[in-house]
Write a protein that holds these residues in place. Structure first.
Motif, PDB file in Angstrom:
ATOM      1  N   LYS A  67      52.188 166.671  18.220  1.00  0.00           N
ATOM      2  CA  LYS A  67      52.514 166.500  16.800  1.00  0.00           C
ATOM      3  C   LYS A  67      53.582 167.519  16.424  1.00  0.00           C
ATOM      4  O   LYS A  67      53.399 168.718  16.637  1.00  0.00           O
ATOM      5  CB  LYS A  67      51.270 166.680  15.934  1.00  0.00           C
ATOM      6  CG  LYS A  67      50.270 165.544  16.055  1.00  0.00           C
ATOM      7  CD  LYS A  67      49.140 165.675  15.059  1.00  0.00           C
ATOM      8  CE  LYS A  67      48.244 166.851  15.391  1.00  0.00           C
ATOM      9  NZ  LYS A  67      47.064 166.930  14.488  1.00  0.00           N
ATOM     10  N   ASP A  99      44.601 168.923   1.541  1.00  0.00           N
ATOM     11  CA  ASP A  99      45.694 169.072   2.499  1.00  0.00           C
ATOM     12  C   ASP A  99      46.886 169.778   1.853  1.00  0.00           C
ATOM     13  O   ASP A  99      47.506 170.670   2.446  1.00  0.00           O
ATOM     14  CB  ASP A  99      46.157 167.701   3.007  1.00  0.00           C
ATOM     15  CG  ASP A  99      45.124 167.003   3.864  1.00  0.00           C
ATOM     16  OD1 ASP A  99      44.297 167.695   4.481  1.00  0.00           O
ATOM     17  OD2 ASP A  99      45.150 165.758   3.905  1.00  0.00           O
ATOM     18  N   GLU A 102      46.092 173.519   1.130  1.00  0.00           N
ATOM     19  CA  GLU A 102      46.083 174.308   2.362  1.00  0.00           C
ATOM     20  C   GLU A 102      47.492 174.530   2.882  1.00  0.00           C
ATOM     21  O   GLU A 102      47.838 175.635   3.320  1.00  0.00           O
ATOM     22  CB  GLU A 102      45.233 173.604   3.426  1.00  0.00           C
ATOM     23  CG  GLU A 102      43.742 173.660   3.160  1.00  0.00           C
ATOM     24  CD  GLU A 102      42.942 172.957   4.254  1.00  0.00           C
ATOM     25  OE1 GLU A 102      43.576 172.313   5.129  1.00  0.00           O
ATOM     26  OE2 GLU A 102      41.706 173.053   4.231  1.00  0.00           O
ATOM     27  N   ALA A 103      48.327 173.485   2.836  1.00  0.00           N
ATOM     28  CA  ALA A 103      49.695 173.605   3.347  1.00  0.00           C
ATOM     29  C   ALA A 103      50.506 174.586   2.506  1.00  0.00           C
ATOM     30  O   ALA A 103      51.274 175.398   3.049  1.00  0.00           O
ATOM     31  CB  ALA A 103      50.366 172.242   3.380  1.00  0.00           C
ATOM     32  N   GLN A 106      49.417 178.079   3.378  1.00  0.00           N
ATOM     33  CA  GLN A 106      49.978 178.485   4.658  1.00  0.00           C
ATOM     34  C   GLN A 106      51.462 178.829   4.530  1.00  0.00           C
ATOM     35  O   GLN A 106      51.966 179.721   5.222  1.00  0.00           O
ATOM     36  CB  GLN A 106      49.786 177.384   5.696  1.00  0.00           C
ATOM     37  CG  GLN A 106      48.347 177.203   6.140  1.00  0.00           C
ATOM     38  CD  GLN A 106      48.167 175.966   7.012  1.00  0.00           C
ATOM     39  OE1 GLN A 106      49.059 175.134   7.126  1.00  0.00           O
ATOM     40  NE2 GLN A 106      46.993 175.851   7.625  1.00  0.00           N
ATOM     41  N   LEU A 134      53.851 171.276   7.461  1.00  0.00           N
ATOM     42  CA  LEU A 134      52.558 171.774   7.932  1.00  0.00           C
ATOM     43  C   LEU A 134      51.391 170.851   7.589  1.00  0.00           C
ATOM     44  O   LEU A 134      50.312 170.999   8.158  1.00  0.00           O
ATOM     45  CB  LEU A 134      52.287 173.163   7.337  1.00  0.00           C
ATOM     46  CG  LEU A 134      53.179 174.294   7.845  1.00  0.00           C
ATOM     47  CD1 LEU A 134      52.945 175.557   7.029  1.00  0.00           C
ATOM     48  CD2 LEU A 134      52.935 174.557   9.320  1.00  0.00           C
ATOM     49  N   LYS A 137      49.471 169.269  10.321  1.00  0.00           N
ATOM     50  CA  LYS A 137      48.887 170.207  11.286  1.00  0.00           C
ATOM     51  C   LYS A 137      49.563 170.070  12.662  1.00  0.00           C
ATOM     52  O   LYS A 137      48.928 169.718  13.662  1.00  0.00           O
ATOM     53  CB  LYS A 137      47.382 170.008  11.396  1.00  0.00           C
ATOM     54  CG  LYS A 137      46.653 170.274  10.079  1.00  0.00           C
ATOM     55  CD  LYS A 137      45.156 170.018  10.181  1.00  0.00           C
ATOM     56  CE  LYS A 137      44.431 170.452   8.910  1.00  0.00           C
ATOM     57  NZ  LYS A 137      44.972 169.858   7.675  1.00  0.00           N
ATOM     58  N   ASP A 139      51.468 170.679  16.291  1.00  0.00           N
ATOM     59  CA  ASP A 139      51.374 171.563  17.455  1.00  0.00           C
ATOM     60  C   ASP A 139      52.662 172.369  17.615  1.00  0.00           C
ATOM     61  O   ASP A 139      52.651 173.462  18.174  1.00  0.00           O
ATOM     62  CB  ASP A 139      51.157 170.736  18.734  1.00  0.00           C
ATOM     63  CG  ASP A 139      49.990 169.789  18.621  1.00  0.00           C
ATOM     64  OD1 ASP A 139      48.864 170.270  18.387  1.00  0.00           O
ATOM     65  OD2 ASP A 139      50.197 168.561  18.762  1.00  0.00           O
ATOM     66  N   THR A 169      47.636 179.340  12.446  1.00  0.00           N
ATOM     67  CA  THR A 169      47.415 177.956  12.892  1.00  0.00           C
ATOM     68  C   THR A 169      47.488 177.802  14.400  1.00  0.00           C
ATOM     69  O   THR A 169      46.971 176.821  14.942  1.00  0.00           O
ATOM     70  CB  THR A 169      48.439 177.000  12.262  1.00  0.00           C
ATOM     71  OG1 THR A 169      49.736 177.242  12.820  1.00  0.00           O
ATOM     72  CG2 THR A 169      48.490 177.178  10.745  1.00  0.00           C
ATOM     73  N   CYS A 171      50.195 177.142  16.034  1.00  0.00           N
ATOM     74  CA  CYS A 171      51.256 176.225  16.434  1.00  0.00           C
ATOM     75  C   CYS A 171      52.409 176.991  17.067  1.00  0.00           C
ATOM     76  O   CYS A 171      52.639 178.169  16.772  1.00  0.00           O
ATOM     77  CB  CYS A 171      51.759 175.413  15.246  1.00  0.00           C
ATOM     78  SG  CYS A 171      52.758 176.329  14.047  1.00  0.00           S
TER      79      CYS A 171
END
Length: 249
Positions: A67, A99, A102-103, A106, A134, A137, A139, A169, A171
């Protein structure tokens, strides 16, 4: 296993060679920065990694179900459009209010959820674009000159937030930038590109490499040292990664 593996990549535009035999990898959890002068192939490399262009030779391999989150250089929004940050982040669909919250947290701007997009500063808008990337989520987070137009303080703050994102995270991050000492200070590994890979390694090693200085001069090393001294030294992850350099003739 690497998230992205690039092998002997060649990209051409007609008779012009943008990239010649470029090989690299991006491992889970690391921050990698690509630096290079204008016309060095940085954007071509990123476009090849996301599959937007087809290589002339070589290949790009992704980990299974990788992702990717993408933060563009800029995004033009009609300033007269009455849309909140929350609504903007919900445009991609399938996104919950949790979502979005949270984004934004972050990205370091939880207070902007109800703000009008047209009233944001340049730095705030880039944080919103970071939040947008973000939400899924990812990778791997890709940033293409993501702080162009911001002053050095704004750029430094943005890249420190990228470190926080990686640390919270897990990532990986691939950044393309011309802001040498600022973005390098947030990196575990730096790759100096000029159609081919000139050198790569830790920021301090690359900043002192003759191949790097031939392109950018010697002033960046001092600026890098100053920035690191002022930084919070939260580079434990970086200290254990890639303590070597590779120089390619």
């Amino acid at each position: 296993m690497s998230l992205v593996q690039v092998d002997e990549l060649c990209v051409t535009y007609g008779a012009t060679t943008a990239l010649s035999r470029v090989s690299l990898r991006i491992d889970p959890g690391e921050i990698v920065t690509i630096v290079g002068p204008n016309g060095s192939g940085k954007t071509s490399l990123l476009r090849a990694i996301i599959g937007a262009i087809k290589p002339f030779k070589g290949q790009v391999s992704h980990a299974h179900d990788l992702k990717i989150g993408y933060v563009p250089q800029k995004l033009h929004i009609d300033e007269t459009l009455p849309i909140t940050v929350s609504r903007f982040l919900n445009l991609q669909g399938g996104v919950t209010s949790t979502d979005i919250s949270e984004a934004l947290t972050q990205a370091g701007v939880p207070e902007l959820e109800k703000a009008q997009l047209s009233q944001l500063s340049g730095g705030q808008f880039q944080r919103v674009l970071l939040a947008r990337a973000l939400i899924a989520k990812p990778d791997l987070l890709l940033l293409d000159e993501a702080t162009q137009g911001l002053d050095q303080r704004g750029s430094a703050s943005f890249y420190q937030q990228i470190e926080t994102v990686r640390n919270t995270t897990g990532c990986a991050v691939l950044m393309i930038s011309h802001e040498l000492h600022v973005v390098m200070s947030a990196s575990d590994r730096v790759i100096c590109l000029n159609s081919h890979i000139c050198c790569e390694g830790t920021p301090a090693v690359v900043a002192s490499a003759p191949e790097y200085r031939a392109l950018f001069g010697s002033g960046t090393g001092g600026a890098l040292a100053l920035y690191r001294h002022e930084h919070d030294h939260g580079h434990d992850h970086a200290d254990h990664h890639h303590q070597h350099t590779k120089v390619v003739e």
